[in-house]
Design a protein around this motif. Structure first.
Motif, short mmCIF file in Angstrom:
data_model
loop_
_atom_site.label_atom_id
_atom_site.label_comp_id
_atom_site.label_asym_id
_atom_site.label_seq_id
_atom_site.Cartn_x
_atom_site.Cartn_y
_atom_site.Cartn_z
N UNK A 91 4.88 -5.43 -10.96
CA UNK A 91 4.33 -5.54 -9.70
C UNK A 91 3.47 -4.14 -8.97
N UNK A 92 4.80 -3.41 -9.18
CA UNK A 92 4.68 -2.05 -8.39
C UNK A 92 2.98 -1.52 -8.96
N UNK A 93 3.86 -1.14 -10.26
CA UNK A 93 1.87 -0.65 -11.13
C UNK A 93 0.79 -1.39 -10.43
N UNK A 94 1.03 -2.50 -10.67
CA UNK A 94 -0.20 -3.08 -9.91
C UNK A 94 -0.57 -3.16 -7.92
N UNK A 95 0.21 -3.00 -7.43
CA UNK A 95 0.17 -2.83 -6.02
C UNK A 95 -0.96 -1.72 -5.42
N UNK A 96 0.03 -0.36 -6.71
CA UNK A 96 -0.68 0.90 -6.92
C UNK A 96 -2.01 1.07 -7.43
N UNK A 97 -2.01 0.37 -8.59
CA UNK A 97 -3.27 0.60 -8.65
C UNK A 97 -5.00 -0.47 -8.35
N UNK A 98 -4.29 -1.29 -7.85
CA UNK A 98 -5.84 -1.78 -7.51
C UNK A 98 -5.38 -2.47 -5.88
N UNK A 99 -6.68 -2.77 -5.13
CA UNK A 99 -7.09 -2.94 -3.69
C UNK A 99 -6.09 -4.61 -3.45
N UNK A 100 -5.19 -4.60 -1.81
CA UNK A 100 -4.27 -5.20 -1.78
C UNK A 100 -5.07 -6.33 -2.26
N UNK A 101 -6.67 -6.73 -1.88
CA UNK A 101 -6.48 -8.68 -2.50
C UNK A 101 -6.73 -9.09 -4.09
N UNK A 102 -6.91 -7.82 -5.19
CA UNK A 102 -7.24 -7.30 -5.94
C UNK A 102 -5.69 -8.06 -7.11
#
Length: 126
Positions: A91-102
């Motif tokens: 989750x943290x990696x995804x939130x830090x990697x992608x724009x919020x809506x993505x």
């Protein structure tokens, strides 16, 4: 169909073994068994061939993009975003990697309970 698929794969394997200089042999060797022979090669089940910057794996992706400050993940594969031990998104990696809506779209994608080989699914219209 699975038996038919196996027979087609066997036929392709025969061609690869007997046509060492063919284009298909050179491409497959470079991708799947660069340091070994065809008969000794193995495909792993832990990686998908889709890069994370390709929006085809994210449902309803409209403006799919990586966060501007993230360049190290640009050439990574989708499986880099999955904790395969606990079978959940990182989750943290995804939130830090992608724009919020993505990130929200990605985190809605359910994961299989157990790892399995990648497979193709029809993504077009019937």
């Amino acid at each position: 169909m699975s038996q038919f698929n196996i027979s087609l794969l066997a036929k392709q394997g025969w061609r690869i073994i007997n046509n060492q200089n063919s284009l298909v042999m050179r491409v497959l060797k470079a991708k799947y068994f660069p340091n070994d022979q065809f008969l000794n090669s193995r495909l792993g089940n832990s990686s998908t061939n889709i890069s994370i910057h390709d929006d085809s794996w994210v449902p309803d992706a409209i403006n799919f993009r990586l966060s501007s400050e993230v360049n190290s993940m640009r050439d990574s594969k989708v499986n880099a975003l999955i904790d395969n031990i606990e079978r959940k998104w990182r989750i943290e990696l995804i939130k830090n990697t992608f724009a919020e809506e993505d990130a929200v779209r990605i985190l809605r994608i359910p994961l299989a309970c157990v790892p399995h080989d990648d497979f193709l699914v029809w993504g077009g219209e019937a």
